[in-house]
Design an enzyme around this catalytic site. Sequence first.
Site, PDB file in Angstrom:
ATOM      1  N   HIS A 204       7.920   1.915  15.179  1.00 33.45           N
ATOM      2  CA  HIS A 204       8.279   1.719  13.776  1.00 33.45           C
ATOM      3  C   HIS A 204       8.203   2.974  12.930  1.00 33.45           C
ATOM      4  O   HIS A 204       8.543   2.963  11.760  1.00 33.45           O
ATOM      5  CB  HIS A 204       7.349   0.668  13.150  1.00 33.45           C
ATOM      6  CG  HIS A 204       5.936   1.174  12.981  1.00 33.45           C
ATOM      7  ND1 HIS A 204       5.022   1.167  13.989  1.00 33.45           N
ATOM      8  CD2 HIS A 204       5.309   1.731  11.913  1.00 33.45           C
ATOM      9  CE1 HIS A 204       3.882   1.681  13.566  1.00 33.45           C
ATOM     10  NE2 HIS A 204       4.033   2.042  12.312  1.00 33.45           N
TER      11      HIS A 204
HETATM   12  C1  UD1 Z   1       3.518   1.671   6.902  1.00 33.53           C
HETATM   13  C2  UD1 Z   1       2.748   2.972   6.926  1.00 33.53           C
HETATM   14  C3  UD1 Z   1       2.576   3.414   8.362  1.00 33.53           C
HETATM   15  C4  UD1 Z   1       1.939   2.335   9.193  1.00 33.53           C
HETATM   16  C5  UD1 Z   1       2.705   1.035   9.057  1.00 33.53           C
HETATM   17  C6  UD1 Z   1       1.961  -0.059   9.745  1.00 33.53           C
HETATM   18  C7  UD1 Z   1       3.128   4.447   4.982  1.00 33.53           C
HETATM   19  C8  UD1 Z   1       3.774   5.684   4.513  1.00 33.53           C
HETATM   20  N1  UD1 Z   1       3.466   4.039   6.211  1.00 33.53           N
HETATM   21  O1  UD1 Z   1       4.807   1.917   7.441  1.00 33.53           O
HETATM   22  O2  UD1 Z   1       1.738   4.549   8.400  1.00 33.53           O
HETATM   23  O3  UD1 Z   1       1.938   2.739  10.527  1.00 33.53           O
HETATM   24  O4  UD1 Z   1       2.830   0.696   7.663  1.00 33.53           O
HETATM   25  O5  UD1 Z   1       2.807  -1.079  10.163  1.00 33.53           O
HETATM   26  O6  UD1 Z   1       2.350   3.859   4.281  1.00 33.53           O
HETATM   27  N2  UD1 Z   1       9.148  -4.395   5.317  1.00 33.53           N
HETATM   28  C9  UD1 Z   1       9.435  -5.730   5.359  1.00 33.53           C
HETATM   29  N3  UD1 Z   1       8.389  -6.615   5.260  1.00 33.53           N
HETATM   30  C10 UD1 Z   1       7.107  -6.230   5.101  1.00 33.53           C
HETATM   31  C11 UD1 Z   1       6.831  -4.850   5.054  1.00 33.53           C
HETATM   32  C12 UD1 Z   1       7.866  -3.938   5.167  1.00 33.53           C
HETATM   33  O7  UD1 Z   1      10.582  -6.146   5.482  1.00 33.53           O
HETATM   34  O8  UD1 Z   1       6.209  -7.089   5.018  1.00 33.53           O
HETATM   35  C13 UD1 Z   1      10.284  -3.426   5.481  1.00 33.53           C
HETATM   36  C14 UD1 Z   1      10.904  -2.996   4.165  1.00 33.53           C
HETATM   37  O9  UD1 Z   1      12.266  -2.839   4.373  1.00 33.53           O
HETATM   38  C15 UD1 Z   1      10.262  -1.629   3.929  1.00 33.53           C
HETATM   39  C16 UD1 Z   1      10.085  -1.108   5.346  1.00 33.53           C
HETATM   40  O10 UD1 Z   1       9.781  -2.252   6.122  1.00 33.53           O
HETATM   41  O11 UD1 Z   1      11.061  -0.784   3.153  1.00 33.53           O
HETATM   42  C17 UD1 Z   1       8.971  -0.105   5.471  1.00 33.53           C
HETATM   43  O12 UD1 Z   1       7.739  -0.621   4.963  1.00 33.53           O
HETATM   44  P1  UD1 Z   1       6.613   0.379   4.403  1.00 33.53           P
HETATM   45  O13 UD1 Z   1       5.393  -0.388   4.040  1.00 33.53           O
HETATM   46  O14 UD1 Z   1       7.176   1.277   3.379  1.00 33.53           O
HETATM   47  O15 UD1 Z   1       6.313   1.316   5.637  1.00 33.53           O
HETATM   48  P2  UD1 Z   1       6.011   0.956   7.156  1.00 33.53           P
HETATM   49  O16 UD1 Z   1       7.129   1.460   7.975  1.00 33.53           O
HETATM   50  O17 UD1 Z   1       5.632  -0.460   7.260  1.00 33.53           O
HETATM   51  N1  UDP Z   2      -0.014  -5.510  16.056  1.00 38.85           N
HETATM   52  C1  UDP Z   2       0.072  -6.899  15.950  1.00 38.85           C
HETATM   53  N2  UDP Z   2       1.298  -7.484  16.152  1.00 38.85           N
HETATM   54  C2  UDP Z   2       2.412  -6.769  16.466  1.00 38.85           C
HETATM   55  C3  UDP Z   2       2.306  -5.360  16.570  1.00 38.85           C
HETATM   56  C4  UDP Z   2       1.075  -4.761  16.351  1.00 38.85           C
HETATM   57  O1  UDP Z   2      -0.921  -7.573  15.688  1.00 38.85           O
HETATM   58  O2  UDP Z   2       3.467  -7.364  16.630  1.00 38.85           O
HETATM   59  C5  UDP Z   2      -1.316  -4.863  15.787  1.00 38.85           C
HETATM   60  C6  UDP Z   2      -1.842  -3.993  16.898  1.00 38.85           C
HETATM   61  O3  UDP Z   2      -2.645  -4.757  17.767  1.00 38.85           O
HETATM   62  C7  UDP Z   2      -2.643  -2.926  16.170  1.00 38.85           C
HETATM   63  C8  UDP Z   2      -1.954  -2.830  14.818  1.00 38.85           C
HETATM   64  O4  UDP Z   2      -1.132  -3.984  14.697  1.00 38.85           O
HETATM   65  O5  UDP Z   2      -3.977  -3.338  15.954  1.00 38.85           O
HETATM   66  C9  UDP Z   2      -1.124  -1.586  14.732  1.00 38.85           C
HETATM   67  O6  UDP Z   2      -0.357  -1.612  13.570  1.00 38.85           O
HETATM   68  P1  UDP Z   2       0.948  -0.769  13.389  1.00 38.85           P
HETATM   69  O7  UDP Z   2       1.482  -0.371  14.692  1.00 38.85           O
HETATM   70  O8  UDP Z   2       1.821  -1.537  12.469  1.00 38.85           O
HETATM   71  O9  UDP Z   2       0.441   0.485  12.545  1.00 38.85           O
HETATM   72  P2  UDP Z   2      -0.236   1.885  12.940  1.00 38.85           P
HETATM   73  O10 UDP Z   2      -1.428   1.618  13.754  1.00 38.85           O
HETATM   74  O11 UDP Z   2       0.788   2.696  13.626  1.00 38.85           O
HETATM   75  O12 UDP Z   2      -0.545   2.475  11.612  1.00 38.85           O
END
Ligand code: UD1
Ligand code: UDP
Length: 373
Positions: A204
Amino acid sequence: MKPALVFGTRPEIIKLAPVVRAFLEMGIKPLLIHTGQHYDYEMSRIFLEELELPPIDYHLEVGSGTQAEQTGKAMIKIEKVLMEERPDVTLVQGDTNTVLAGALASVKLKIPVAHVEAGLRSFDRTMPEEINRILADHASEVLFPPTEEARKNLEREGITENVYVVGNTIVDAVLQNSLVAEKKSDVLERLDLKPKEYILITAHRAENTDSWENLTRLVEILESLPMMAVYPIHPRTEGRLKRFGLWERVASIENLILTKPLGYLDFLRLEKNAFAVMTDSGGVQEEAIILDVPCLTLRYNTERPETVKAGGNILVGLERERVLRYLQRLIEDRDFYEKMAKAPNPFGDGKAGEKIAKILVGLYEKGELKVKS
Ligand code: UD1
Ligand code: UDP
């Protein structure tokens, strides 16, 4: 003592849950502030339910946006709550925009910040997370690096006071939930998967998904996998695949099961029983080494170098040939597989949550939990 926890995304909920649990066991009810950076049921609420967190005190509903929109909106809303509640300390975890917003809003109100998972560095300043980590560390009064390596990163930047190496709360989360997952999750049966006969994939990161070129390279890797694979897909990636016209291509790969993001119990069970994981997630790199599953990381750097040094993680980037070479070796070379799977966990003993709560209470009782002049 009144601690406030600010969080907003899936990994923050998972990794702060053990800290909440530890405070509750000490008779302290922490104030829970959810920014709403993640808001879909399967990115947020499912974890609040499965991890049995107490009710959230403030839902800020910040939602998605550009980096500045999201961070700015979160800061404004967090500041209002902190002004009203005046907690003794604000805890933030990790490197998201929520973390940066929470840390800045808090320290400027002279409410000390404690940073859980401090000191991680990828040394890649093009990642939004790297900027968030550096700034949050420098805004914090108390720092909880998970490893000695992370502590050294802080030391190099002049941060030496109130630094406590406690391990990573992800170990607590895994230990607290693995058995429950084995009992409660039926994910293998639902998806018709057999233990150790599939690869678990997550991806992601902005750097892998935001450009057509990199996302296409990811799709090409998915198209060439030598065994069954399952990919619970992050909404960011789903959105980008659809925008770049790549969704149908991924959906039609025969040996790939695409699912919505999974709850923690399902995900943990899938992870524990996987042949290998391929990921660009920070938390998944950590969990793989804890669960004795070989990890191929779809990045060119990692802020978790301990996993690579320990031998459980290999950085493969988005290089299809490299990915396939390592997968083939894992399939054919039993010793290589065992060596990766048995790499020692560098993230501590699963008592990080307890240590964090105790250290903060200790500092508070000595009158040392304050923003220094
Ligand atoms: C964020 C964090 C990243 C982390 C990840 C965990 C930042 C800069 N990035 O990335 O470090 O690894 O969370 O998963 O804070 N969206 C949905 N539904 C949701 C949430 C997001 O549809 O519930 C979509 C939206 O289109 C949004 C995009 O995902 O624009 C990105 O979401 P955002 O929270 O900005 O960043 P992540 O990629 O989730
Ligand atoms: N995770 C989850 N369901 C999923 C994918 C990930 O519960 O479908 C959990 C995973 O076990 C880990 C955490 O989410 O504990 C990692 O989150 P993510 O990869 O979104 O963020 P990051 O760690 O890269 O910030």
